[in-house]
Design a protein around this motif. Structure first.
Motif, PDB file in Angstrom:
ATOM      1  N   LEU A  18      95.990  31.034 103.382  1.00 39.52           N
ATOM      2  CA  LEU A  18      96.247  32.407 103.395  1.00 39.52           C
ATOM      3  C   LEU A  18      95.647  32.912 101.806  1.00 39.52           C
ATOM      4  CD1 LEU A  18      97.029  35.577 104.399  1.00 39.52           C
ATOM      5  CD2 LEU A  18      99.202  34.973 103.756  1.00 39.52           C
ATOM      6  N   VAL A  21     100.343  28.834 103.427  1.00 41.61           N
ATOM      7  CA  VAL A  21     100.284  29.589 102.325  1.00 41.61           C
ATOM      8  C   VAL A  21      98.985  29.503 101.611  1.00 41.61           C
ATOM      9  CG1 VAL A  21     101.518  30.080 100.190  1.00 41.61           C
ATOM     10  CG2 VAL A  21     102.955  29.763 102.287  1.00 41.61           C
ATOM     11  N   VAL A  38     103.083  33.727 108.067  1.00 36.33           N
ATOM     12  CA  VAL A  38     101.854  33.517 106.892  1.00 36.33           C
ATOM     13  C   VAL A  38     100.414  33.434 108.093  1.00 36.33           C
ATOM     14  CG1 VAL A  38     100.736  31.977 105.673  1.00 36.33           C
ATOM     15  CG2 VAL A  38     103.429  32.396 105.502  1.00 36.33           C
TER      16      VAL A  38
END
Length: 505
Positions: free
Chosen positions: A201, A198, A140
């Motif tokens: 991102l 996550v 990630v």
């Protein structure tokens, strides 16, 4: 004012603007990192914290390799091809394909071989699932780094600061803090790290899609063999360079885990974490120094490059010197924040402070070499000193424990920086020093003496340790700022000030 001076001043202002935004974000990021490690070390203790720090170090180390030089290539080529949008899109696509492929391969390898990695390092119960969660974080973060590099290359660093420097640390602290509050284990702490990565991102991807016009395009008339060859001729040496960096930057922590214990890893890592504060001014300057130098180099403006290199290096050193004095004078109190067992790292902290101060004193020499097409020299540096660091760390750790690891890494960092300084002079006939460099040195010496005296006086008077730290830092700030003021500022400093406040046009 001449056009050349106006242009030079504008370039400096661009670098300082990026550095200022980065510094704000980096302060928040470092505070978040500090709180994160404080939470984990206080809740889990030195032993389990060592497992967390070791897994996090593996991810940080692997991140230097998974991008396969793509992050630096983006910063190099997007400014260079400013007048060729089609070529920009192709290079960006090539970087994404290369890096995401590398990230998937390395993350998958860590996931599959986690039992082997645990067996040869910290063979403790529960470490394998922790490593596998960190493998997810690795992939990630690899994807996110491509977006951050794109923001830097297009000189919209505020998007990187927002996502990586502000949002990510806040989310990490909130997620890990929540895990700790509900009595979570080390496994739940790392799950919280995955969630934070996550989410970060997703925000960076949203900013890229909605705020930037550039899109990667692999099928393009610009995708010639020559373009691909040029790209990999630049990125692959930098990948090899990053492999050498791995052997220098974090191999010491990995070796402490191999030869010593998770507790030793925890103590050592906290000392390295505190010393890394000195790296902030250099990182801040590097954010837009690289694309600015790339543009100036393509225009053949060598005099401007020299002037900017000299001014930026002095500013970096001036900012770093005061933090170095604070870390050395109040080293016991700062390490004690993490727990009484962490004060065993005082010698490690002092060694790394000295090495990082030398790093600041040579300024953005590495980026200057990379942006002037000396990537092979940079690659050779990293490998020579990387191998030296591995060998010296293995030898010294046998005789001196984790202090030996610090001695090896700090010594190699010092030698590498002196080498880069020599190469910049030999290859580009540039050097960053002048009489003005003596001003922060004199002011820093006075400030350090004042903090030492205040520290001793408050202790003798029976005040608490943190009262002494607060008073000592306040005295140090006053003496340092006063010393710099009395020494006087340089013409380039006044010019930059005029540029930033919008006067003198």
């Amino acid at each position: 004012m001449s056009e050349q001076r106006k242009s030079r001043r504008a370039s400096l202002a661009t670098i300082v603007r990026g550095g200022s935004l980065y510094t704000v974000g980096k302060v928040v990021s470092d505070v978040g990192e500090f709180l994160l490690h404080l939470l984990v070390s206080r809740w889990l203790g030195a032993g389990l914290y060592g497992l967390f720090a070791y897994g996090k170090t593996l991810v940080f180390t692997a991140l230097l390799l998974t991008n396969l030089g793509s992050d630096k290539s983006i910063v190099r080529y997007l400014p260079k091809y400013e007048s060729n949008p089609e070529k920009r899109r192709f290079v960006l696509a090539l970087a994404w394909v290369t890096s995401l492929g590398g990230g998937f391969a390395v993350a998958s390898g860590l996931f599959v071989f986690a039992p082997t990695v645990a067996g040869v390092t910290l063979d403790q119960p529960g470490f394998v699932p922790v490593l596998r969660l960190f493998a997810v974080v690795l992939f990630v973060d690899t994807a996110a780094n491509l977006l951050y590099a794109t923001f830097r290359a297009l000189e919209v660093i505020e998007y990187e600061v927002l996502s990586k420097r502000l949002l990510k640390p806040v989310l990490r602290v909130l997620a890990v803090g929540s895990a700790v509050l509900i009595g979570g284990t080390i496994y739940s702490v790392v799950v919280a790290m995955v969630v934070a990565s996550v989410a970060t991102l997703a925000v960076a991807g949203y900013l890229f899609v909605t705020r930037l016009e550039i899109r990667p395009r692999l099928r393009s008339p610009a995708g010639t063999r020559e373009t691909v060859r040029d790209y990999y001729n630049y990125s692959l040496p930098l990948t090899a360079k990053d492999a050498g960096t791995v052997m220098q930057s974090r191999v010491d922590v990995l070796m402490v885990g191999v030869f010593l214990s998770s507790t030793a890893v925890g103590v050592y890592n906290v000392s390295v974490l505190l010393a890394s504060v000195l790296y902030v001014p250099l990182l801040a300057a590097n954010q837009l120094f690289a694309p600015v130098i790339s543009r100036l180099q393509s225009q053949g403006r060598t005099a401007d490059m020299q002037a900017i290199y000299r001014a930026v290096t002095r500013w970096i050193f001036t900012a770093s010197l005061f933090f170095a004095a604070v870390l050395v004078v109040f080293r016991v109190e700062l390490l004690g924040l993490f727990g009484p067992e962490f004060t065993a790292g005082t010698t490690v902290l002092v060694l790394f402070v000295g090495a990082q101060l030398c790093n600041a004193a040579v300024g953005p020499s590495g980026d200057l070499l990379m942006m002037t097409d000396h990537q092979y020299a940079v690659m050779l540096n990293e490998w020579v000193f990387g191998v030296a660091n591995v060998v010296l760390t293995v030898v010294f750790i046998q005789f001196f424990g984790f202090v030996g690891a610090a001695l090896a890494s700090a010594g190699v960092l010092l030698a590498r920086n002196l080498t880069k300084l020599t190469e910049v002079w030999y290859l580009e006939r540039m050097q960053p020093y002048g009489r003005a460099f003596g001003k922060p040195l004199a002011a820093g010496g006075v400030a350090a003496a004042g903090m030492v005296g205040t520290h001793a006086a408050t202790a003798a008077a029976g005040f608490g340790a943190w009262t002494g730290v607060a008073v000592g830092v306040a005295v140090g700030i006053g003496l340092y700022a006063g010393g710099l003021w009395m020494a006087g500022f340089e013409e380039v400093d006044y010019e930059l000030y005029a540029q930033l406040v919008g006067s003198g046009q």
